[in-house]
Design a protein around this motif. Structure first.
Motif, PDB file in Angstrom:
ATOM      1  N   GLY B  27      47.497  20.201  45.163  1.00  0.00           N
ATOM      2  CA  GLY B  27      47.199  18.743  45.564  1.00  0.00           C
ATOM      3  C   GLY B  27      47.778  18.355  47.147  1.00  0.00           C
ATOM      4  O   GLY B  27      47.700  17.424  47.314  1.00  0.00           O
ATOM      5  N   THR B  28      48.255  19.514  47.958  1.00  0.00           N
ATOM      6  CA  THR B  28      48.692  19.067  49.083  1.00  0.00           C
ATOM      7  C   THR B  28      47.879  20.030  49.980  1.00  0.00           C
ATOM      8  O   THR B  28      47.171  20.703  49.769  1.00  0.00           O
ATOM      9  N   THR B  29      48.164  19.662  51.460  1.00  0.00           N
ATOM     10  CA  THR B  29      47.739  20.727  52.267  1.00  0.00           C
ATOM     11  C   THR B  29      48.820  21.604  52.755  1.00  0.00           C
ATOM     12  O   THR B  29      48.622  22.267  53.837  1.00  0.00           O
ATOM     13  N   GLN B  30      49.911  21.346  52.372  1.00  0.00           N
ATOM     14  CA  GLN B  30      51.001  22.253  52.887  1.00  0.00           C
ATOM     15  C   GLN B  30      50.616  23.794  52.278  1.00  0.00           C
ATOM     16  O   GLN B  30      50.491  23.927  50.994  1.00  0.00           O
ATOM     17  N   ILE B  42      58.308  28.881  51.357  1.00  0.00           N
ATOM     18  CA  ILE B  42      57.670  27.628  51.447  1.00  0.00           C
ATOM     19  C   ILE B  42      58.674  26.655  51.043  1.00  0.00           C
ATOM     20  O   ILE B  42      59.495  26.954  50.012  1.00  0.00           O
ATOM     21  N   GLU B  43      58.649  25.479  51.521  1.00  0.00           N
ATOM     22  CA  GLU B  43      59.296  24.282  51.295  1.00  0.00           C
ATOM     23  C   GLU B  43      58.520  23.613  50.115  1.00  0.00           C
ATOM     24  O   GLU B  43      57.740  23.366  50.141  1.00  0.00           O
ATOM     25  N   ALA B  44      59.324  23.698  48.756  1.00  0.00           N
ATOM     26  CA  ALA B  44      58.820  22.901  47.783  1.00  0.00           C
ATOM     27  C   ALA B  44      59.774  22.461  46.703  1.00  0.00           C
ATOM     28  O   ALA B  44      61.110  22.624  46.794  1.00  0.00           O
ATOM     29  N   LEU B  50      52.619  25.779  42.669  1.00  0.00           N
ATOM     30  CA  LEU B  50      52.075  26.796  43.763  1.00  0.00           C
ATOM     31  C   LEU B  50      50.916  27.553  43.470  1.00  0.00           C
ATOM     32  O   LEU B  50      50.761  28.311  42.401  1.00  0.00           O
ATOM     33  N   GLU B  51      49.961  27.463  44.360  1.00  0.00           N
ATOM     34  CA  GLU B  51      48.557  28.167  43.969  1.00  0.00           C
ATOM     35  C   GLU B  51      48.628  29.552  44.987  1.00  0.00           C
ATOM     36  O   GLU B  51      48.687  29.370  46.169  1.00  0.00           O
TER      37      GLU B  51
END
Lengths: 509, 1008
Positions: B27-30, B42-44, B50-51
């Motif tokens: 759902g994001t571009t991150q 990754i920052e989450a 996570l995909e």
């Protein structure tokens, strides 16, 4: 795009091919076409092709030779089970390597426009007749007179029509070539012993005319006499000192078949006659048997007997020095003397006496093979052919059905004299089994033994013996309608038991 | 609460770390990518999803837990529907958009149980492909037919390697020429091999089988028989791995003919000649006991060892793949050996922000085969072996020569030279030695320029060259039918060259949000030079000047030397447009125009082929039950063609071997006719369904092809040119059939999985018509000649009618005989008739793979149903009395065969008499027809994976492998999956071919 594909023609041309245009150099478009014809009247290579074209047909049916090999489990030509896969070769060689090249020569001469080219057409016709009468003598009807035309090339001539065409072509050649005597253009292309001498070619053509004239004597005595007397009277002359043979450049195929392969041996009739006559030519024609139990005798094999393994008869007499060298004989001078002897017997004018010609024929044959003692031989008035005794199996023993002698008996009946002439001609023509088989069928001489095993399924009578070969499978497949018409030209069914047009049952006179 | 999440992404199948996996917060571009060792961070926040996505793997979603370490193990996704597949011209397409049937086989499916020829590993793994191996052992070629034979000239598919068509022309006399007889070549009927068999199986990433014409229409004239696309391995960004694989199998002959040991030859006890000849080479003598069969002693245990090493390395800019493989085979036939070395380098690089991608590769292969087994009757080791007179100990003939004092040299010591088909087998393997060298070099380069985001131009060029050398030294003393008294030397050098270049522009755009459009326009140029040969043969005439000196300077004559070459050029333009509507409906239209040099002198040297295809994704179009994951329906129609043989339209005179004078062309066009390209119309419709989360699926295709304007070489009608054959366009051959593949994962558990797949194909073909001039609607491909076997195409029959004669039997099945006039009987034989069709009615392949923790077990059952084959081997063995069948006949009924004569009276013949008259090479082959149905355990592998998570060595896999293990069912006396010839002429017949082999061995794979 037209540009891109402009070199397609070059790409699609086989760089190892030879164009017709290229062949015009040194006149090979005309002369080069003679080579395959010379090499295929008798096919010279590969040896198995000759084996199927000549050896397992004429050479065996003439009594000259018999294979010790039980080909196909002994169910084959020798036991009258005619093998289509073999018997198509005389046809294929003629229509692949003779007829189309003769047409090429004719076309090249017509296109060339040089009237002097006419001689090549006549010379090619002489070679063509040399080849095609042999083919006709195997099958009967052949494709000949209408061959050169696209529209009719598939049509057959009856054997009668084919022979008439032969006579016309030979006559025309003998007449027309007279004007070219001394012309040297044929010398580079002539592979024969005639050496490109047009006069000699006329002589050969004239001798061939006599051979064919005699062939038809029982069916059409008038035609035979007409053509025969033309030959006897012609200024072209007849072969007397020169034998007609081709310098092939290949070992005689029979050296391979008899030697390396061990697939052909002396025929029983050859043994009976040569041994019975104590004929010196046997040492040239054959080798003593290698089988130690035969003590160096000349031993033949009867055709059409039970053979289980090649080893049984393999060490019988192989062929002798007659086939050494790179030549193949088309016609011997001796044969022509015997033709003249028969012509004399039949009262054809210009033929001299039968006895003189007979004796000249024997002498010519002895001389040809470098055998001495001909005078003693010719004086022998007691020897007769031996009865045949099989070395391995008494079932195959058979008495020789005649008592023909060597010394000419001018007081004998016509049949007796004819038997003498043909028997000696038969000896002299060796190893040309095809011509010997034809003359046996015409005259019944010499007395060829019948087969012991007959696998013909009733189509060939054991006593009447094989008279021809059935039409070839490939023609049935590709030219069936015309073959059906051709069958109508036969005197009976399309089998090996049906007599050819010139083959008349009964007396020769 | 944002935190740093890190972890390692591995492949579930082998535990290897995966570099370059996209990790995105859904759902994001991150997002980020995994590095070299599969690590990412990754920052989450806790609760984010996570995909993890990676090409060829199933996308995995993991909700971020409280912990900071999130490892993912991605599952292989061979069944992924969004996956792309390589299609014609190397164009990648989404699988679901395909309008035709394409089946992909992964590289590891080919290498688990490795074969020396990679294509043989395809058998049973793809529906509709029939693979017949040649009987020539390692290094041999294979006959590959897709969807049944449709052509009279060539049914080989096109092989395309990384988008570039490959030249698969072989070399050799293996039944390629029409009219090939069962005798075979005088020097042995040999398989010259092909280029495909030179490929290193380990270089193959995947293989896609495009079966129908629609799939291959973009290949135009080359693709008419279907296409097999081979994608080779490349280096990958951020990945460094070294893979070493070693496999060793032992090979043993199976399916040997049954030979008798009860009745000895009449030669036993008889004197043996100095040259070893016995008095009777056949075995029709007395019953005896205590004999043993020496055939088993002759064959050896073969060993096949394949070592391969590959190295993948790369970064974002440049990637490298290097591989080396060594294959070494000791054949089951003594003295038969093969060594092959393969070397492959592929380099890819990108420039200008990935706008330009360049790739170049070089592939080298070198293969040497000593004493490649031959088949046919002539100069074949196996005739002398099988026909050895029973009771004559072949071991006595192991010393295969004796001193011939006359010649002052060694000569062959043999039981017999009967029928020219028997020689001492030990002589042949020692004194008829051959060496086949095949070398191939392929260099290719490709460049792609992404000019705009949706517009790119690509060009590929390749130079593909194979060199073949054949060297055969036949010593003096060999059968004189083939070898003169001084010996015979054959040296043949052949080159095949293909130069290919293309240029393709690719444009794609979204016309609306819903409608996507792709267009491709391209052109290509291919130049072929095949069979560029120097044939040097001392021949069967005078042979060699000095015996057994094998050098061309020693040729005694030069009548048997020749040159040949076949040149051809094809220029093409092609285009394709593709519309996609909302991922639901796809429409494909392609067109190609070829100009071929072979069509010179015909009405047109250009020909055009269109294709149309439509796909509807039912699962998008309609609301389907939950259990249906995916469903689609597809249909396509295509016309493809095939150009004509080189030079056919320009017949020229030639100087044939052995003649010494020129000869006229042996075939030509019928007067007044012209030639045109062969044309195939094909239609196919198919549907694909997947259920229960992809765990079950099937793909079904029905196809129908009609091939017209076939090139026939027919026996010539009477003609004035002396043509033996005419080349004509004629005929119509129809093929229709269905293909069904079912795959399932019946068990998917943590530690246990079971994958199974079934490939079923049924093909019906019919020769609708041949040339109207042919009698009885029969086009003869192999004329029987003096033999008992013929092969024809006949109107109204299946493709490929085996022709022969049979024994005429009465209503009780008794042979009918007639009197032969000498107190014996002749057997009544039928006319020539069709006695068999070799193609199977349907084929079935069933593959299974089980994973238990680190154990993996897989097996493949390969089955062919229907069709009949004939055996000349059995016929000749019977003729010689060496077969078990003849012993059985002699043991039965007092050794007599009951027959009946024409009047219906019961009669008897001895077994010997009966077989002598019915068997043999020229015999009644209709008596030697066998059901070709066979079911075999083709492949079995049991493997164990050792994984070393923290070591330089990533994993080691050991497996026990078996190939061609046994038949569950087989009726034929030989392996019907092995052919006498991979050409047209000798199909469905065994003529003393090398028996097939069973291989069992070990495979070790080490990954660094």
């Amino acid at each position: 795009l037209a540009n891109c594909t402009s070199n397609f023609e070059d790409i699609n041309t086989d760089p190892n091919g030879i164009s017709n245009e290229s062949l015009t150099q040194m006149n090979n478009h005309i002369g080069g076409s003679f080579t395959p014809m010379f090499l295929n009247v008798f096919n010279v290579t590969p040896a198995w092709n000759f084996q199927l074209q000549q050896n397992l047909i004429g050479d065996v049916y003439s009594g000259y030779m018999t294979p010790p090999t039980p080909f196909a489990g002994n169910v084959n030509n020798m036991t009258y089970s005619l093998v289509d896969g073999w018997n198509g070769f005389p046809w294929a060689d003629a229509y692949g390597s003779v007829m189309p090249f003769a047409l090429d020569i004719k076309n090249a001469v017509e296109l060339g426009g040089d009237p002097a080219g006419e001689k090549f057409v006549h010379l090619s016709n002489i070679v063509r007749v040399s080849a095609m009468h042999r083919v006709s003598d195997i099958y009967g009807p052949i494709r000949y007179a209408k061959f050169d035309d696209f529209a009719t090339t598939g049509e057959y001539d009856s054997q009668r029509d084919a022979y008439n065409a032969f006579f016309v072509e030979l006559g025309a050649a003998i007449d027309a070539l007279k004007a070219f005597e001394g012309d040297s253009q044929f010398i580079p292309f002539d592979m024969s012993s005639l050496g490109g001498d047009i006069a000699m070619w006329r002589t050969y053509a004239n001798s061939l005319r006599l051979r064919l004239a005699m062939r038809v004597v029982n069916v059409d005595a008038t035609l035979a006499k007409t053509e025969g007397e033309k030959a006897l009277a012609s200024d072209a002359g007849l072969l007397e000192a020169t034998d007609m043979y081709i310098n092939t450049g290949f070992a005689h195929p029979l050296t391979v078949i008899s030697g390396a392969w061990g697939d052909i041996r002396m025929g029983a009739e050859m043994e009976s006659i040569l041994e019975g006559f104590d004929d010196g030519r046997k040492e040239v024609y054959f080798q003593p048997a290698e089988d130690p139990t035969l003590n160096g005798a000349y031993k033949g094999i009867r055709m059409g007997v039970e053979i289980e393994a090649k080893g049984q008869y393999g060490a019988h007499s192989a062929l002798g020095s007659v086939i050494e060298g790179e030549t193949i004989q088309w016609m011997s001078a001796a044969e022509v003397y015997f033709l003249r002897a028969e012509a004399a017997l039949r009262g054809w004018s210009g033929s001299g006496t039968a006895q003189a010609n007979y004796e000249e024929g024997v002498k010519a044959s002895f001389a040809q093979h470098g055998v001495g003692g001909v005078d003693v031989y010719l004086a022998d008035n007691t020897s007769t052919p031996n009865d045949f005794v099989d070395a391995l199996n008494a079932v195959n023993d058979i008495a020789y059905q005649g008592d023909v002698k060597i010394a000419y008996d001018a007081a004998g009946t016509n049949e007796e004299q004819l038997e003498q002439i043909i028997t000696q001609k038969w000896i002299a023509m060796f190893p040309d089994g095809q011509e010997a088989w034809s003359e046996f069928r015409r005259t019944g001489y010499p007395r060829i033994f019948p087969v012991v095993v007959n696998n013909s399924g009733g189509t060939i009578d054991t006593d009447v013996q094989i008279r021809r070969i059935n039409f070839v499978q490939n023609e049935l497949n590709t030219n069936g309608d015309n073959v059906e018409i051709a069958k109508g030209y036969l005197n009976g069914p399309d089998t090996g038991g049906t007599r050819l047009w010139w083959d008349i049952e009964g007396s020769n006179f | 609460q944002v935190k740093t999440i890190s972890g390692t992404v591995t492949a579930q199948s082998d535990g290897m770390p995966l570099p370059g996996v996209n990790v995105v917060i859904k759902g994001t571009t991150q997002g980020t990518q995994t590095d070299y060792d599969g690590n990412y961070s990754i920052e989450a926040s806790t609760g984010d999803v996570l995909e993890f996505t990676f090409l060829g793997m199933k996308t995995q979603l993991i909700t971020v837990p409280d912990a900071v370490i999130v490892n993912a193990a991605l599952e292989d996704d061979a069944l992924s529907l969004d996956e792309v597949i390589v299609t014609a011209l190397g164009i990648k397409k989404e699988k679901k958009a395909l309008t035709y049937s394409a089946q992909e086989v992964k590289g590891d499916e080919l290498t688990t149980v490795k074969q020396t020829n990679p294509i043989n590993s395809l058998s049973g793994k793809s529906a509709g492909i029939t693979i017949t191996k040649s009987s020539s052992g390692a290094g041999g070629s294979s006959k590959v037919v897709l969807r049944g034979s449709s052509s009279t000239t060539n049914n080989d598919p096109l092989y395309v390697v990384d988008g570039v068509p490959m030249l698969n022309s072989g070399n050799g006399s293996n039944g390629e020429a029409p009219g090939t007889s069962i005798f075979g070549d005088q020097t042995g009927n040999r398989d010259g091999g092909d280029a495909l068999s030179l490929i290193n199986p380990d270089d193959i990433e995947s293989l896609t089988v495009l079966k129908g014409a629609s799939a291959s229409a973009l290949y135009g004239s080359q693709g008419a028989n279907g296409v097999i696309l081979i994608t080779t391995k490349s280096g990958k960004d951020g990945k460094l791995s070294v893979n070493f694989n070693s496999s060793l199998t032992v090979d043993n002959v199976t399916s040997l003919p049954e030979l008798q040991t009860e009745y000895q030859s009449n030669s036993v006890g008889q004197p043996i000649a100095e040259n070893g000849n016995v008095t009777d080479p056949k075995s029709w003598g007395a019953k005896t006991s205590g004999l043993s069969n020496t055939v088993d002693d002759f064959f050896e245990t073969g060993i096949t060892a394949i070592q391969s090493l590959s190295l993948l390395a790369g970064n974002k800019v440049a990637q490298t793949y290097v591989s080396y493989a060594n294959t070494s085979v000791n054949g089951v036939m003594p003295n038969n050996r093969m060594v092959r070395n393969n070397f492959n380098v592929k380099e890819t690089a990108s420039f200008l922000d990935d706008k330009i991608t360049v790739s170049a590769g070089v592939n080298l292969s070198d293969q040497r085969i000593w004493n490649r087994p031959t088949n046919g009757l002539y100069s074949n080791t196996l005739t002398g072996l099988y026909l050895n007179p029973v009771g004559i100990d072949l071991n006595e003939y192991k010393n295969f020569e004796y001193f011939n004092a006359d010649l002052n040299m060694m000569d062959q010591y043999a039981t017999s030279f009967d029928e020219n088909i028997q020689q001492n087998p030990y002589w042949l393997i020692n004194r008829n030695k051959s060496k086949d060298v095949a070398q191939r070099v392929v260099a290719n380069v490709s460049a792609k320029y992404q000019i705009l985001e949706n517009f790119s131009v690509q060009s590929r060029a390749s130079y593909d060259k194979s060199f073949f050398t054949f060297d055969k030294r036949m010593y003096a003393g060999s059968d004189p039918t083939f070898v003169p008294a001084t010996g015979r030397y054959v040296l043949e050098k052949t080159e095949n060259t293909q130069q290919y270049i293309d240029l393709i522009a690719n444009y794609t755009t979204d016309i609306t949000d819903d409608l996507n459009f792709t267009a491709i326009l391209g052109t290509s140029l291919t130049k072929y030079s095949t069979g560029d040969q120097l044939h040097l043969d001392s021949g069967i005439g005078k042979g060699l000047t000095y015996p057994n000196v094998f050098t061309i300077g020693n040729f005694a004559e030069t009548k048997d030397i020749s040159q040949s070459v076949y040149n051809r050029e094809v220029q093409s333009i092609f285009a394709s447009v593709n519309f996609g509507y909302r991922s639901m409906l796809y429409l494909d239209i392609t067109g190609r125009n070829d100009w071929s040099s072979t069509l010179v002198n015909t009405d047109s040297n250009a020909f055009f082929y269109p294709s149309f295809g439509l796909t509807g994704v039912l699962s998008e179009l309609f609301e389907l039950p939950q259990s249906v994951t995916f469903a689609k329906l597809r249909a396509s129609y295509a016309i493809v063609g095939k150009d004509i043989p080189a030079y056919a339209t320009i017949p020229l005179n030639s100087i044939p071997n052995g003649q010494g004078n020129f000869a006229k062309p042996t075939f030509g066009v019928i007067e007044g006719e012209t030639l045109e390209p062969e044309k195939q119309n094909s239609f196919e419709i198919g549907t694909q369904w997947r259920f229960v989360d992809n765990r079950l699926g099937f793909d079904f295709t029905y196809y129908n092809t009609k091939t017209t304007n076939q090139i026939f070489f027919i026996a010539a009608e009477p003609n004035v040119q002396g043509y033996v054959q005419n080349i004509v366009n004629a005929g119509e051959i129809k093929n229709s059939g269905i293909e069904l593949t079912v795959d399932a994962k019946p068990i998917v558990k943590e530690n246990v999985t079971w994958d199974t797949a079934l490939n079923f194909a049924l093909n019906k073909n019919e020769v609708v018509s041949v040339h109207p001039s042919l009698q009885n609607g029969e086009a003869i491909i192999t004329a029987p000649g003096v033999n008992g076997y013929g092969y024809s195409l006949i109107e109204g029959e299946d493709f490929g009618s085996i022709r022969g004669r049979s024994v005429v039997r009465n209503e009780n099945g008794l042979p009918v005989v007639s009197d032969d006039g000498a107190g014996g009987f002749s057997i009544e034989a039928t006319e020539w008739e069709t006695i068999a069709h070799a193609q199977p009615d349907f084929t079935l392949g069933w593959s299974n793979s089980f994973n238990f923790d680190n154990f993996q077990v897989s097996f493949l059952v390969d089955a062919k149903f229907g069709g009949d084959v004939v055996s000349i081997t059995e016929a000749v063995n019977d003729f010689y009395g060496v077969s078990q069948a003849t012993a059985d006949a002699r043991n039965r009924n007092g050794g007599m065969i009951d027959v009946v004569d024409g009047s219906g009276n019961a009669q008897q013949m001895t077994a010997q008499d009966y077989y002598t008259k019915t068997a043999g090479r020229a015999g009644l082959i209709g008596e030697y027809v066998y059901d070709a149905t066979n079911v075999s355990l083709r492949e079995l592998s049991v493997g164990y994976n050792l994984i070393f998570p923290d070591s330089r060595v990533n994993n080691i896999r050991f497996s026990v492998i078996g190939n061609n293990l046994f038949f569950f069912y087989k009726k034929a006396p030989f392996d019907p999956n092995v052919a006498s010839s991979t050409g047209m002429g000798l199909q469905g017949v065994d003529i003393y071919g090398q028996p097939s082999t069973r291989s069992i061995g070990l495979n070790i794979n080490v990954n660094f």
